[in-house]
Design an enzyme around this catalytic site. Structure first.
Site, PDB file in Angstrom:
ATOM      1  N   GLU A  42       0.816  -1.144  -0.098  1.00  0.00           N
ATOM      2  CA  GLU A  42       0.054   0.022   0.056  1.00  0.00           C
ATOM      3  C   GLU A  42       0.695   1.156  -0.058  1.00  0.00           C
ATOM      4  O   GLU A  42       1.841   1.490   0.879  1.00  0.00           O
ATOM      5  CB  GLU A  42      -0.881  -0.191   1.258  1.00  0.00           C
ATOM      6  CG  GLU A  42      -1.792   1.283   1.191  1.00  0.00           C
ATOM      7  CD  GLU A  42      -2.530   1.206   2.792  1.00  0.00           C
ATOM      8  OE1 GLU A  42      -3.512   2.257   2.714  1.00  0.00           O
ATOM      9  OE2 GLU A  42      -2.599   0.131   3.261  1.00  0.00           O
ATOM     10  N   LYS A 131      -8.673   4.055  -3.316  1.00  0.00           N
ATOM     11  CA  LYS A 131      -9.295   3.586  -2.096  1.00  0.00           C
ATOM     12  C   LYS A 131     -10.394   4.455  -1.642  1.00  0.00           C
ATOM     13  O   LYS A 131     -10.636   5.511  -1.657  1.00  0.00           O
ATOM     14  CB  LYS A 131      -8.231   3.656  -0.615  1.00  0.00           C
ATOM     15  CG  LYS A 131      -8.833   2.983   0.766  1.00  0.00           C
ATOM     16  CD  LYS A 131      -7.850   3.214   1.568  1.00  0.00           C
ATOM     17  CE  LYS A 131      -8.130   2.702   3.023  1.00  0.00           C
ATOM     18  NZ  LYS A 131      -7.003   2.768   3.948  1.00  0.00           N
ATOM     19  N   CYS A 165      -6.112  -2.154   2.075  1.00  0.00           N
ATOM     20  CA  CYS A 165      -6.234  -2.050   3.567  1.00  0.00           C
ATOM     21  C   CYS A 165      -7.398  -2.318   3.914  1.00  0.00           C
ATOM     22  O   CYS A 165      -8.264  -3.718   3.755  1.00  0.00           O
ATOM     23  CB  CYS A 165      -5.691  -0.839   4.014  1.00  0.00           C
ATOM     24  SG  CYS A 165      -4.983  -0.785   5.920  1.00  0.00           S
TER      25      CYS A 165
END
Length: 326
Positions: A42, A131, A165
């Site tokens: 990430e 994200k 995540c």
């Protein structure tokens, strides 16, 4: 069988050019070992902003300077860093999934996104996933993604997707990804302690997919002495800032390759997609183990523009054509 590579490596802190330099070497090494896919953690370019949880000081000049450094080292798509990665992928015949801080180029050029870039073995940018919702203090640094880039890509070795995540704790996002027939899933984290393993293993079991859980390894020694927020990182009282913990999980939720902690390493695994069908006998969450007559998911996949320019003019009802009020 498909060989995959997980690049559990340390970025060059807040330096996108040197971080990409390092990535090119990792990509070439993975390809030389026969990998068809290499994945990175990430926001690996130029680093995961570990100091974000201590960055809430209003108008704090130190916090503002640290964000400016992150923004200046974020990647633009298209841009020179992407071109270098794409050329390397093409020259080595390997697909690359890269976690990065992405800077908006369409509107302000100021907003940064937590993004996953996917480049094919032919050097083509397949897509960028932003994200959907930054977690907790991350909302100070990153903008919100939308439904337009929830995608799975057809590759020579299978249907490839990814999430970032805590997107792995979003049930509807998981279901949307499962519905796209994912076979190999990149689960990108800053690192993977046991709590993140729980999310990655659940995703593999629920989606009947191979999950590549990828995180970085980083120590305090990797942070330059002149970094504005270094005192906040030092206050954590540990030399190890990111533990790694990367590994590969099969469609039964069990480890194919156990997680590696405490060091930089390129982790390799051979995966056999035929195992997916074996596990779908008992559970297929978007197929025979679904009740579409009871539950339905609607995904808004349109891009949401920030600005709409138009030449249309609809006069106010209370104004005449000459502009006088009625």
């Amino acid at each position: 069988m498909t060989k995959v590579a997980l690049a559990q490596v340390t970025p060059v802190f807040l330096d996108k050019v040197r971080t990409v330099d390092k990535a090119l070497g990792v990509i070439a090494e993975a390809a030389a070992h026969g990998a068809e896919l290499v994945v990175f953690p990430e926001t690996w370019i130029p680093c995961y902003p570990l100091w974000v949880q201590g960055a809430a000081g209003w108008d704090d000049p130190v916090v503002k300077r640290s964000f400016a450094r992150l923004q200046q080292n974020a990647v633009e798509v298209p841009g020179p860093e992407v071109e270098r990665l794409a050329r390397c992928a093409r020259e080595n015949g390997i697909t690359v999934v890269m976690g990065m801080n992405e800077r908006d180029v369409q509107y302000s050029r100021g907003t940064v996104y937590n993004a996953l870039l996917t480049i094919s073995h032919e050097g083509k940018v397949l897509g960028v996933h932003r994200k959907l919702i930054p977690t907790h203090g991350e909302r100070l640094f990153w903008g919100l993604g939308d439904g337009s880039d929830i995608e799975v890509y057809e590759t020579p070795f299978g249907r490839l997707g990814g999430a970032i995540c805590w997107e792995h704790w979003m049930p509807l996002h998981r279901f949307a990804m499962h519905s796209l027939g994912e076979q190999i899933h990149v689960a990108a984290f800053p690192d993977l302690p046991a709590f993140h393993h729980l999310a990655a293993k659940s995703y593999a079991f629920e989606g009947r997919t191979f999950v590549l859980g990828i995180g970085a390894y980083m120590t305090l020694s990797d942070v330059p002495a002149d970094f504005e927020m270094r005192p906040f990182l030092e206050a954590r009282g540990t030399e190890e800032l990111l533990c790694g913990g990367s590994g590969v999980i099969g469609p039964d939720g069990e480890w194919v390759v156990e997680p590696v902690f405490g060091r930089e390493e390129i982790i390799y695994a051979d995966i056999d997609l035929r195992r997916i069908a074996e596990e779908q006998l008992a559970l297929d969450t978007v197929g025979h183990y679904n009740r579409p007559d009871i539950f339905q998911l609607r995904v808004m996949s349109q891009k949401k523009p920030h600005v709409v320019w138009t030449n249309d003019f609809s006069p106010r009802a209370d104004v005449t054509e000459s502009g006088e009020e009625k």
